[in-house]
Design a protein around this motif. Structure first.
Motif, PDB file in Angstrom:
ATOM      1  N   LEU A   1      31.212 -17.999   5.986  1.00 35.27           N
ATOM      2  CA  LEU A   1      31.475 -16.912   5.044  1.00 35.27           C
ATOM      3  C   LEU A   1      32.158 -17.439   3.790  1.00 35.27           C
ATOM      4  O   LEU A   1      31.843 -17.018   2.669  1.00 35.27           O
ATOM      5  N   ARG A   2      33.090 -18.346   3.984  1.00 34.21           N
ATOM      6  CA  ARG A   2      33.774 -18.940   2.831  1.00 34.21           C
ATOM      7  C   ARG A   2      32.791 -19.718   1.970  1.00 34.21           C
ATOM      8  O   ARG A   2      32.824 -19.653   0.736  1.00 34.21           O
TER       9      ARG A   2
ATOM     10  N   ARG B   1      30.632 -17.304  -0.072  1.00 33.97           N
ATOM     11  CA  ARG B   1      31.382 -16.718  -1.191  1.00 33.97           C
ATOM     12  C   ARG B   1      31.542 -17.725  -2.329  1.00 33.97           C
ATOM     13  O   ARG B   1      31.385 -17.378  -3.507  1.00 33.97           O
ATOM     14  N   LEU B   2      31.872 -18.964  -1.992  1.00 34.94           N
ATOM     15  CA  LEU B   2      32.064 -19.985  -3.020  1.00 34.94           C
ATOM     16  C   LEU B   2      30.763 -20.291  -3.758  1.00 34.94           C
ATOM     17  O   LEU B   2      30.752 -20.454  -4.981  1.00 34.94           O
TER      18      LEU B   2
ATOM     19  N   ARG C   1      28.140 -18.299  -4.113  1.00 34.78           N
ATOM     20  CA  ARG C   1      27.700 -17.149  -4.914  1.00 34.78           C
ATOM     21  C   ARG C   1      28.474 -17.040  -6.218  1.00 34.78           C
ATOM     22  O   ARG C   1      27.964 -16.469  -7.201  1.00 34.78           O
ATOM     23  N   SER C   2      29.688 -17.580  -6.243  1.00 33.06           N
ATOM     24  CA  SER C   2      30.504 -17.501  -7.461  1.00 33.06           C
ATOM     25  C   SER C   2      30.545 -18.825  -8.229  1.00 33.06           C
ATOM     26  O   SER C   2      31.202 -18.901  -9.269  1.00 33.06           O
TER      27      SER C   2
ATOM     28  N   THR D   1      21.165 -13.641  -4.301  1.00 31.18           N
ATOM     29  CA  THR D   1      22.348 -12.836  -4.603  1.00 31.18           C
ATOM     30  C   THR D   1      22.019 -11.646  -5.481  1.00 31.18           C
ATOM     31  O   THR D   1      22.454 -10.519  -5.211  1.00 31.18           O
TER      32      THR D   1
ATOM     33  N   GLU E   1      22.305  -7.699  -3.920  1.00 29.25           N
ATOM     34  CA  GLU E   1      23.453  -6.860  -4.245  1.00 29.25           C
ATOM     35  C   GLU E   1      23.071  -5.616  -5.039  1.00 29.25           C
ATOM     36  O   GLU E   1      23.944  -4.832  -5.419  1.00 29.25           O
TER      37      GLU E   1
ATOM     38  N   PRO F   1      28.804  -5.681  -2.428  1.00 30.04           N
ATOM     39  CA  PRO F   1      28.786  -7.090  -2.021  1.00 30.04           C
ATOM     40  C   PRO F   1      29.710  -7.386  -0.842  1.00 30.04           C
ATOM     41  O   PRO F   1      29.363  -8.180   0.034  1.00 30.04           O
ATOM     42  N   GLY F   2      30.862  -6.736  -0.810  1.00 28.73           N
ATOM     43  CA  GLY F   2      31.785  -6.951   0.295  1.00 28.73           C
ATOM     44  C   GLY F   2      31.217  -6.475   1.616  1.00 28.73           C
ATOM     45  O   GLY F   2      31.342  -7.145   2.651  1.00 28.73           O
TER      46      GLY F   2
ATOM     47  N   VAL G   1      28.651  -8.974   2.904  1.00 29.11           N
ATOM     48  CA  VAL G   1      29.247 -10.143   3.551  1.00 29.11           C
ATOM     49  C   VAL G   1      29.765  -9.779   4.937  1.00 29.11           C
ATOM     50  O   VAL G   1      29.671 -10.575   5.882  1.00 29.11           O
ATOM     51  N   ASP G   2      30.305  -8.567   5.075  1.00 29.85           N
ATOM     52  CA  ASP G   2      30.764  -8.119   6.392  1.00 29.85           C
ATOM     53  C   ASP G   2      29.601  -8.064   7.389  1.00 29.85           C
ATOM     54  O   ASP G   2      29.749  -8.448   8.559  1.00 29.85           O
TER      55      ASP G   2
END
Length: 244
Positions: A134-135, A138-139, A141-142, A212, A216, A221-222, A225-226
């Protein structure tokens, strides 16, 4: 006088070359005029000598160039200018822009995997693997570099999606396999072929990163990810024994 007037042009040029002053490469003494300026120029030359410019400086210049212009519009000449080296110096390390971008993305992805492992937390191998994945998502995607490529040069990624796996994908697969093996040992991950499991996980995570934008659209987005966390945990959890 007549003979002098009829001397060849090349002969007169030779006289000029022989009589021209030769520029000195000597470093001046401290009390000579312009000493500080010449020493500064000499120091700058040493800092920028081909064998003194590290790959990190070249990759930094390439990153800035790609973020500003995109991959297609970036050139070796522009990257060399930003790195303050000659184009030949850059060419000796990287034959083209694609090789530079590949090295750059490999370096940045290795850093992302490092941060993902640092965020794994505690608990079983399954819990740590889900946290790390998950980390990592997130990294990625950003990540500014990947976002720029997806926005302006997404077609460059197509060969790695439909033809063959790239070095960063293989690195991610090895990363996943380490956790899978640990999970098989501590009983927290369903036993299966680690190669097949890691490949399936890679394909899943890849879709959450590369898609992505459309993923979205109209979805929080949150919350997305969940859902990924639930999917991963359910896929990895050992199967419950059947009731007698």
């Amino acid at each position: 006088m007549a003979s002098e007037r009829h001397r060849s042009t090349s002969a007169r040029r030779a006289d000029l070359v022989r009589s021209a002053p030769i520029a000195s490469t000597r470093v001046p003494e401290a009390d000579e005029p312009g000493a500080d300026r010449q020493r500064a120029r000499s120091a700058e030359h040493l800092r920028r000598a081909p064998n003194r410019v590290g790959d990190a400086e070249l990759l930094t210049a390439a990153r800035e160039c790609v973020l500003d212009l995109g991959v297609r519009r970036s050139t070796l000449a522009e990257i060399a200018r930003r790195a303050r080296v000659s184009r030949m110096t850059l060419y000796r390390r990287f034959p083209d822009v694609d090789s530079l971008v590949t090295a750059l993305m490999t370096t940045e992805f290795a850093e992302i995997l490092h941060h993902a492992r640092a965020a794994e937390g505690t608990g079983s191998a399954r819990n740590r693997l889900v946290n790390a994945m998950l980390r990592c998502v997130r990294l990625l995607r950003s990540a500014p570099l990947l976002r720029r490529v997806l926005e302006t040069d997404a077609e460059l990624l197509l060969p790695y999606l439909v033809e063959q796996l790239g070095s960063t994908q293989l690195a991610a697969e090895r990363f996943l396999r380490d956790y899978l093996v640990q999970g098989h040992l501590d009983g927290s991950i369903r036993r299966a072929d680690p190669a097949a499991q890691s490949r399936a996980l890679l394909m899943t995570l890849q879709s959450f990163v590369v898609s992505t934008g459309p993923a979205e659209a109209g979805v929080d987005p949150g919350a997305l990810v969940d859902e990924l966390a639930h999917l991963l945990d359910a896929a990895l959890r050992p199967e419950a024994p059947e009731a007698p």
